[in-house]
Design an enzyme around this catalytic site. Structure first.
Site, mmCIF file in Angstrom:
data_model
loop_
_atom_site.group_PDB
_atom_site.id
_atom_site.type_symbol
_atom_site.label_atom_id
_atom_site.label_comp_id
_atom_site.label_asym_id
_atom_site.label_seq_id
_atom_site.Cartn_x
_atom_site.Cartn_y
_atom_site.Cartn_z
ATOM 1 N N SER A 135 0.832 -1.203 0.000
ATOM 2 C CA SER A 135 0.000 0.000 0.000
ATOM 3 C C SER A 135 0.867 1.254 0.000
ATOM 4 O O SER A 135 1.919 1.293 0.632
ATOM 5 C CB SER A 135 -0.905 0.006 1.233
ATOM 6 O OG SER A 135 -1.648 1.202 1.290
ATOM 7 N N LYS A 189 -5.166 -6.554 2.398
ATOM 8 C CA LYS A 189 -4.996 -5.478 1.409
ATOM 9 C C LYS A 189 -6.305 -5.222 0.666
ATOM 10 O O LYS A 189 -6.649 -4.072 0.351
ATOM 11 C CB LYS A 189 -3.885 -5.846 0.421
ATOM 12 C CG LYS A 189 -3.630 -4.784 -0.676
ATOM 13 C CD LYS A 189 -3.216 -3.461 -0.054
ATOM 14 C CE LYS A 189 -2.882 -2.348 -1.015
ATOM 15 N NZ LYS A 189 -3.102 -2.420 -2.396
ATOM 16 N N HIS A 192 -8.456 -3.238 2.987
ATOM 17 C CA HIS A 192 -7.841 -1.903 3.029
ATOM 18 C C HIS A 192 -8.275 -1.083 1.815
ATOM 19 O O HIS A 192 -8.679 0.073 1.936
ATOM 20 C CB HIS A 192 -6.319 -2.072 3.065
ATOM 21 C CG HIS A 192 -5.533 -0.828 2.762
ATOM 22 N ND1 HIS A 192 -5.375 -0.348 1.475
ATOM 23 C CD2 HIS A 192 -4.859 0.022 3.568
ATOM 24 C CE1 HIS A 192 -4.626 0.753 1.506
ATOM 25 N NE2 HIS A 192 -4.316 0.997 2.764
ATOM 26 N N ASN A 193 -8.213 -1.684 0.628
ATOM 27 C CA ASN A 193 -8.601 -0.971 -0.589
ATOM 28 C C ASN A 193 -10.099 -0.672 -0.603
ATOM 29 O O ASN A 193 -10.524 0.382 -1.072
ATOM 30 C CB ASN A 193 -8.227 -1.790 -1.828
ATOM 31 C CG ASN A 193 -6.743 -1.708 -2.155
ATOM 32 O OD1 ASN A 193 -5.943 -1.350 -1.304
ATOM 33 N ND2 ASN A 193 -6.382 -2.034 -3.365
ATOM 34 N N GLU A 196 -10.674 2.265 1.442
ATOM 35 C CA GLU A 196 -10.224 3.438 0.696
ATOM 36 C C GLU A 196 -11.279 3.886 -0.324
ATOM 37 O O GLU A 196 -11.472 5.092 -0.535
ATOM 38 C CB GLU A 196 -8.909 3.104 -0.019
ATOM 39 C CG GLU A 196 -8.007 4.284 -0.243
ATOM 40 C CD GLU A 196 -6.588 3.833 -0.554
ATOM 41 O OE1 GLU A 196 -5.661 4.249 0.162
ATOM 42 O OE2 GLU A 196 -6.394 3.051 -1.515
#
Length: 433
Positions: A135, A189, A192-193, A196
């Site tokens: 990231s 991840k 996390h994305n 976002e």
């Protein structure tokens, strides 16, 4: 007597900008690295950059065999290529020359189940495997990313010293830790994305309300976001947003942000997050709303046509009538308070530390909403949140992310829901089937 060949400590295959930048980061930290790409010009480009940016210990190779054999055993090879079939093709080309105990680290945005499949496939040859989320984008890769490795713990230990040096450095240490077995690194991840996606949607909604209801100029928006970034909303996304509002259009009047087509691209990790949430029966309304908005943004021609048809049918814009009675200062503060609790700073270290402390207080905490500290703040800020959403609805400004978040909060906090009627309907259907 022949001079002994100096082998590299690690290798990296896949030299698009992310790959080049991560390789240069590793080399700059003093770890000799071999690089490879199917397109020879990318290898040359990376060698040239390593020379120009500081005479880094980086060597380029032009065949999979030469590349693999240039790395010291047990070999560790990072691959940074497009997710899916290209990863399988790269693994096949490299593993042909690798030995038991060597390791492949996939640093791309990959579906975690693909990683788990590959772990089993390469394990048949005795090769270890890590799926590692990276990231921070291109700049992060070059100067310090957040790294999320999952898979073989032995493989992680082989490169732990490298990862800890190249990762972003913060007060409590490097931004890397071993996540767990299997595809857990890719899973983290992915989430996390997804978060976002929600962050970016909510910031865009705050912008829409402040600009179109509050009547703020780009210069005023730049100042507001700069101020927010000095306080509780401090984050990378808020910082770059303040910068965006200041960029002038070199080829015309005004700021560039107003000339950018309102049609958002995506790479798929947000969709994966929503799909996985559905599989696990987990409500993720804000992320789902952000995904829907990206789909709708792609329907530019349809939206333009709909605007014309509905205008001819008599639909009037309500923004003007709402604008007239606006208290600008109060609106700005309300949006700030609303944005905080919709995820605007959720990937900021300070905020994450508060989340960590909440789960340390109660490891079995069902939701942050019921943590005493968070609950108090939610109650204090909910009025501002409702005012922003209500104002946006009155003005005909869509705020699907904020609305979805508020609906989640209001649903979660109610001891009894109308789900009893839905279940009664289901029960009745059963008698007719």
């Amino acid at each position: 007597m022949e001079a002994s060949i100096v082998l590299s400590r690690i290798g990296l295959a896949g030299l698009a900008v992310m790959g080049q930048n991560l390789a240069l980061n590793i080399a700059e930290k003093g770890f000799p690295i071999s690089v490879y790409n199917r397109t020879a010009s990318k290898v040359d480009e990376t060698i040239h950059r390593a020379h120009n940016e500081g005479q880094f210990p980086l060597s380029g190779h032009y065949t999979p065999r030469d590349f693999v054999l240039s790395i010291q055993r047990p070999r560790s090879v990072i691959i940074l290529v497009k997710a899916g079939a290209p990863v399988d093709q790269t693994i096949a080309a490299l593993s042909e020359h690798m030995e038991a105990g060597d390791c492949i680290i996939d640093g791309g945005n990959e579906w975690y189940q693909n990683t788990e499949r590959r772990i089993h496939e390469v394990n048949e040859k005795g090769i270890l495997y890590l799926g590692m989320g990276v990231s921070g984008g291109e700049e992060g890769a070059r100067h310090g990313p957040s790294l999320m490795p999952g898979g073989s713990f032995e493989a992680y230990n082989n490169i732990k010293d490298i990862l800890q040096k190249v990762a972003a450095q913060v007060e409590d240490g490097p931004c890397v830790t071993y996540i767990g077995e299997g595809g857990s690194g890719n899973f983290v991840k992915m989430v996390h994305n997804g978060i976002e996606y929600g962050d970016m949607q909510l910031i865009s909604e705050a912008y829409d309300v402040l600009k179109n209801v509050g009547g703020l100029s780009n210069a005023e928006l730049a100042e507001i976001f700069t101020e927010w970034n000095k306080g509780e909303l401090e984050s990378f996304l808020i910082e770059i947003t303040s910068d965006i509002f200041r960029v002038k259009d070199d080829h015309g009047e005004g700021e560039l942000v107003d000339k950018i087509l309102d049609k958002t691209g995506m790479k798929g990790t947000g969709k994966w997050t929503v799909q996985q949430a559905a599989e696990l029966s987990v409500a993720a309304p804000t992320i789902a709303a952000s995904l829907d908005c990206r789909y709708l943004s792609g329907l530019k021609e349809e939206r333009e046509s709909a605007a014309e048809v509905l205008k001819e049918a008599g639909l009037k814009e309500e923004v003007g009538s709402v604008k007239s009675g606006i208290d600008k200062k109060r609106l700005i503060d309300d949006v700030r308070q609303a944005l905080i609790w919709k995820g605007g700073c959720i990937i900021r270290a300070v905020f994450l530390d508060r989340i960590k402390k909440a789960y340390q207080r109660n490891p079995n905490l069902a939701s942050l909403v019921v943590d005493p500290e968070f609950a108090r703040e939610m109650v204090q800020r909910q009025a501002a949140w409702r005012r922003v959403v209500g104002l946006a609805i009155s003005a005909g400004i869509s705020t699907p992310g904020m609305c979805a978040s508020l609906a989640y909060f209001d649903t979660y906090r109610r001891a009894r829901l109308p789900a009893n009627l839905v279940q009664a309907q289901r029960d009745l259907f059963g008698t007719y089937l």
